[in-house]
Design an enzyme around this catalytic site. Sequence first.
Site, PDB file in Angstrom:
ATOM      1  N   ASP A 216       8.938  -4.034  14.453  1.00 45.71           N
ATOM      2  CA  ASP A 216       9.299  -4.264  15.923  1.00 45.71           C
ATOM      3  C   ASP A 216       7.756  -4.469  16.877  1.00 45.71           C
ATOM      4  OD1 ASP A 216      10.127  -3.361  18.736  1.00 45.71           O
ATOM      5  OD2 ASP A 216       8.249  -1.677  19.331  1.00 45.71           O
ATOM      6  N   GLU A 267       6.266  -3.834  -4.633  1.00 47.41           N
ATOM      7  CA  GLU A 267       6.125  -2.421  -5.543  1.00 47.41           C
ATOM      8  C   GLU A 267       7.537  -1.954  -6.257  1.00 47.41           C
ATOM      9  OE1 GLU A 267       3.888   0.619  -3.614  1.00 47.41           O
ATOM     10  OE2 GLU A 267       1.824  -1.436  -3.550  1.00 47.41           O
TER      11      GLU A 267
END
Length: 553
Positions: A216, A267
């Site tokens: 956002d 990751e």
Amino acid sequence: MTELEQFAAPGSEWWRSAVIYQIYPRSFADASGDGIGDLPGITGRLDALQELGIDAIWLSPFMTSPQKDAGYDVADYRDVDPIFGTLADFDEMLAQAHARGIRVIVDLVPNHSSDQHAWFQEALKAGPGSRERARYVFRDGRGENGELPPNNWESVFGGGMWQRVTEADGTPGQWYLHIFDATQPDFDWTNEEVKEEFRSILRFWLDRGVDGFRVDVAHGMVKEAGLPDYAPVADADSMGGGEENVPYWGQDGVHDIYRDWHQVMAEYDGDRALCGEAWLPTLKKTALWVRPDEMHQTFNFPYMMTEWDAAKIRDIIRESLDEFGKVGAPSTWVLSNHDVIRHASRLALTADSPQGDGIGPLSAGKPDPSAGLSRARAATTAMLALPGSSYLYQGEELGLPEAMEIPDEFRQDPTWFRTNGERYGRDGCRVPIPWESGAPAFGFNTTGDSWLPQPGEWATFARDVEQADATSTLNLYKELLRLRRERDLGIGSLVWEDLGEQTVAFRRGDLHVAVNLGDAPLELGDDVTFVVQSQPFDGTALPTDHATWYTKG
């Protein structure tokens, strides 16, 4: 126009070509019956989304919040607000979505928190100069006694962008920055503690198995050093999409944040994705958000906000494929979301309605419903043939128009209150969607309660009614999505065709796409075979405000 071949960015990651369906949780499906949609409600309707044919869902905020701005004021980033359910409900919804081959993207709100967040409450108690206040943008006021705000910035929701606090000893104190409502204080993203906290928040949800994040206000997290005075030009887009060099939009420092987050995402297995809500003045600038080491997608707001004009639509598609292609990213295509007037109404407005203003009972330029729906279906028919990733907003597959006649006493958007009713805001695109025409709340729940009133005429848009109508908007979407998958239209190249200045026309392999935005039918020739029509028509002449996919020979 000459033929020009344009390619989507190469790569096999799912997000490059996915069709992603936005769920606004409080308005999608309500299992508890309290009038507010919830996570179990979403789980109970996943079969309908699988049948529709989408690839992923994006959930607007469901995290713990006092709901001053419909969940975009987060008090706890690691939990579910009780009105939506529990973390166990989220895990079940995620598992059920994954079991159906549907990926899940969650909304993350990093520009600001709720004023009820533990950090902000600590900041109020700790006082000026403290570590706690350094997490947010606190400043001393101007004037002899600090009685004036630190600068002249105006909030997106109306009024000033600064709120003065009362210190622990009862005296007037510092001011804090809030781009949006006063209950949404902005974080200070120069603070290392803030950066580490959001790395941890990302990992919390990634560890649960989410497939990505919609970020956002991705262009608002960094403010220009010194916080200089700034006055927007008249009638400027409140989210910064139309202006250069706004000191709280699109600052260069945001890119370091996303490079950092990109490494966190890497990751994890499975091509996890970041998609940014970045309202920027040009597509060239927008594309900077999706360079290879930053975000994976960013919303194509210039495309969404393009008016119903053939030349402008052609230009924005060309520019989008060009600019995003330069950085190796896919373009995203979107026509509606929870912040703008639904495109079944917006495309037929006859007066300006700036982003965020909304439209209501006293608005000028109200759309003709028939023209709006026809244009919406045609626009979607073209969009779902474009290479790249497409976003759908819940209810658009039903052809839902904007709810314009909401009585004032039911309105809830902060924009309505902060402008003293001068701007209607976004409630009209957030009304709970209809599922069954004869059921309480049109199947939104079993009790008939609804946090915003549903228009009575929405019975004709209910999913069960449209399911049974071969010519419905719902069945058009299903067919478009089925053909898009079969033909791999999310990847590959686009070749422009010239069918006249009032037409948007291009070819995807042997599939031709045409949209008629002119005043007269467009003759396509006797050798065409129609694959799909935005609305049924006879003969080989494409009517005004219609679109088609067809083959030749």
